[in-house]
Write an enzyme that holds these catalytic residues in place. Structure first.
Site, PDB file in Angstrom:
ATOM      1  N   ARG A 161       0.678  -1.030  -0.521  1.00 29.92           N
ATOM      2  CA  ARG A 161      -0.075  -0.136   0.246  1.00 29.92           C
ATOM      3  C   ARG A 161       0.847   1.192   0.330  1.00 29.92           C
ATOM      4  O   ARG A 161       0.518   2.495  -0.592  1.00 29.92           O
ATOM      5  CB  ARG A 161      -0.779   0.304   1.333  1.00 29.92           C
TER       6      ARG A 161
ATOM      7  N   LYS B 276      -7.242  12.093 -16.904  1.00 26.74           N
ATOM      8  CA  LYS B 276      -7.330  12.886 -18.218  1.00 26.74           C
ATOM      9  C   LYS B 276      -6.254  12.848 -18.971  1.00 26.74           C
ATOM     10  O   LYS B 276      -5.689  12.070 -19.411  1.00 26.74           O
ATOM     11  CB  LYS B 276      -7.541  13.996 -18.268  1.00 26.74           C
TER      12      LYS B 276
ATOM     13  N   ASP C  44      -6.863  22.369  -8.501  1.00 25.33           N
ATOM     14  CA  ASP C  44      -7.252  21.386  -8.945  1.00 25.33           C
ATOM     15  C   ASP C  44      -6.884  21.820 -10.493  1.00 25.33           C
ATOM     16  O   ASP C  44      -6.938  22.640 -10.965  1.00 25.33           O
ATOM     17  CB  ASP C  44      -8.891  20.894  -9.485  1.00 25.33           C
TER      18      ASP C  44
ATOM     19  N   TYR D  98     -15.297  21.232 -10.289  1.00 27.77           N
ATOM     20  CA  TYR D  98     -15.962  20.403 -10.561  1.00 27.77           C
ATOM     21  C   TYR D  98     -17.009  19.843  -9.721  1.00 27.77           C
ATOM     22  O   TYR D  98     -16.629  19.902  -8.653  1.00 27.77           O
ATOM     23  CB  TYR D  98     -14.830  19.488 -11.055  1.00 27.77           C
TER      24      TYR D  98
HETATM   25  C1  LIG Z   1     -12.659  14.456 -14.255  1.00 27.12           C
HETATM   26  C2  LIG Z   1     -12.443  15.486 -13.103  1.00 27.12           C
HETATM   27  C3  LIG Z   1     -11.800  15.003 -12.002  1.00 27.12           C
HETATM   28  C4  LIG Z   1     -11.835  13.648 -11.549  1.00 27.12           C
HETATM   29  O1  LIG Z   1     -10.902  12.582 -11.705  1.00 27.12           O
HETATM   30  P1  LIG Z   1     -11.461  11.321 -11.470  1.00 27.12           P
HETATM   31  O2  LIG Z   1     -10.300  10.942 -12.347  1.00 27.12           O
HETATM   32  O3  LIG Z   1     -12.665  10.786 -12.941  1.00 27.12           O
HETATM   33  O4  LIG Z   1     -11.923  10.868 -10.372  1.00 27.12           O
HETATM   34  C5  LIG Z   1     -12.023  15.861 -11.106  1.00 27.12           C
HETATM   35  N1  LIG Z   1     -11.465  17.403 -11.700  1.00 27.12           N
HETATM   36  C6  LIG Z   1     -11.742  18.057 -12.521  1.00 27.12           C
HETATM   37  C7  LIG Z   1     -11.512  19.197 -13.424  1.00 27.12           C
HETATM   38  C8  LIG Z   1     -11.594  17.146 -13.601  1.00 27.12           C
HETATM   39  O5  LIG Z   1     -12.287  17.311 -15.059  1.00 27.12           O
END
Ligand SMILES: *Cc1c(COP(=O)(O)O)cnc(C)c1O
Length: 389
Positions: free
Chosen positions: A55, A205, A180, A108
């Site tokens: 972990r 992403k 973020d 988000y």
């Molecule tokens: C997609 C996204 C997330 C979350 O990511 P996941 O891997 O889908 O949980 C967080 N912040 C932004 C800006 C996003 O586009």
């Protein structure tokens, strides 16, 4: 070292597997030791890159953590099972009952749900702020404001924030600053260079880049790193070895992919801007998108995600436009090689600012297809749209 060179050379984990170009995938839960002395050595090194228990990471995860730390210019990186888990996990490492959090109103959606329900249940209050507030954030600070959260550009509507001004005001107040940074990735914007303490990315992403892995990361500066790491360990966050390998593989081509996403998206966005049906293109590189000047000042590029606002339109007409597209599928997430479109109503997800637009909003992710094919596809879509109006 220039960015593209760094992408190739970072996190190669040469100590783990001499001679291999790529770090192997280590599948491990239990790590065994022959002697008490070796066990004790592992225990004392377990917070660092010392094999202790699956972990806590293996050379596979450390390679990705090292690479992301270097790209963001941080002190350390924690991995999570999704981007959302990185957001919630990092937040929980820093706030406690009685604290107050300031969140960008354009954050988000699922981050917002976590604040409104998850943090609330723990006795942490959230106030949403206008993403364009800049230094004015000082007026929203309370004695118990522990953390200010930015997301720039904003989800769906792409307002670019004055991160440095917000971070300076938060710092003056003794609050932590999170960002973020999923849209830009550290290749186009490095939040820690602008006063942010913890930079979060949904690796799902662009880093993974192929729509096949869920993963998140948070990179902290020196001041925040111990606390972030402790939170990750305490909550048991970790990333699966095969997924980590795919994220590392994606990372190597991030530079060339982002350049192409940027180029294709700009071509499609400019074409859309010239359409009579389009009221506005919301894209940080477009001068009338709020915060465009901050984008020019702080970012070294734009990625493939942006929105358009139509002059008018019904749900049925938007569906007629989108349903028949060949090269765009409708899907959440983005950052893969494929183009996506999604209709969305920003008014649903904001409370501190007003959203008023003459018509519906469509968010596009422009993939690595030839933009001429994408434009021809959308051209047909607008014909269906007009017929359905
Ligand atoms: C997609 C996204 C997330 C979350 O990511 P996941 O891997 O889908 O949980 C967080 N912040 C932004 C800006 C996003 O586009």
């Amino acid at each position: 070292m220039k960015k593209d060179t760094r992408l190739v050379s970072t996190g190669r984990g040469d100590k783990a597997a001499p001679g291999m170009v790529n770090v192997p995938v280590y599948h491990a839960s239990t790590i065994v030791f022959d002697t008490v002395a070796e066990l004790n050595e592992a225990i004392s090194g377990r917070d660092e890159h010392v094999l202790y228990y699956g972990r806590r990471g293996t050379p596979t995860q450390w390679a990705l953590m090292d690479a992301l730390t270097e790209l963001d210019g941080g002190a350390g990186c924690a991995l999570y099972g999704s981007g959302l888990a990185a957001i919630t996990g990092a937040l929980l490492a820093f706030v406690e009952a009685g604290d107050h959090v300031l969140m960008a109103d354009t954050v988000y959606g699922p981050s917002r749900i976590f604040c409104d329900h998850g943090l609330k249940k723990l006795g942490v209050e959230t106030t949403y702020y206008d993403p364009m507030i800049g230094a004015g954030i000082a007026d929203l600070m309370r004695d118990n404001t522990k953390l200010v959260f930015t997301e720039s550009p904003g989800s769906l509507t792409f307002e670019v924030q004055d991160t440095a001004a917000i971070a300076a005001a938060a710092k003056a107040h003794g609050a932590w600053v999170f960002a973020d940074n999923t849209w830009a990735t550290p290749l186009f914007f490095r939040p820690l260079d602008h006063g942010v303490d913890v930079a979060i990315q949904a690796l799902t992403k662009y880093v993974v880049g192929h729509s096949d892995v869920m993963m998140g990361a948070a990179v902290a500066n020196e001041r925040a790193w111990k606390r972030l790491r402790l939170g990750g360990f305490m909550h048991g966050h970790c990333a699966a070895p095969d997924d980590t390998y795919l994220a590392l593989r994606g990372l190597r081509t991030l530079g060339v992919r982002l350049e192409r996403h940027q180029e294709n998206a700009l071509k499609v966005a400019h074409w859309l801007d010239g359409r009579p049906e389009v009221h506005q293109v919301l894209h940080p590189a477009f001068p009338d998108t709020p915060g465009h000047d901050f984008w020019k000042r702080d970012f070294s590029g734009a990625t493939g995600l942006f929105s358009i606002v139509l002059k008018e339109g019904t749900d049925d007409a938007v569906a007629a436009l989108l349903d028949g597209l060949d090269h765009f599928k409708l899907g959440f997430s983005w950052g893969g090689y494929e183009s996506l479109a999604i209709p969305s109503d920003p008014a649903q997800g904001r409370t501190a600012t007003e959203w008023s637009a003459p018509g519906p909003l469509i968010r596009f992710h422009i993939g690595l297809e030839d933009p001429e094919d994408l434009i021809a596809d959308l051209d047909e879509g607008f014909r269906r749209f007009a017929a359905a109006l």
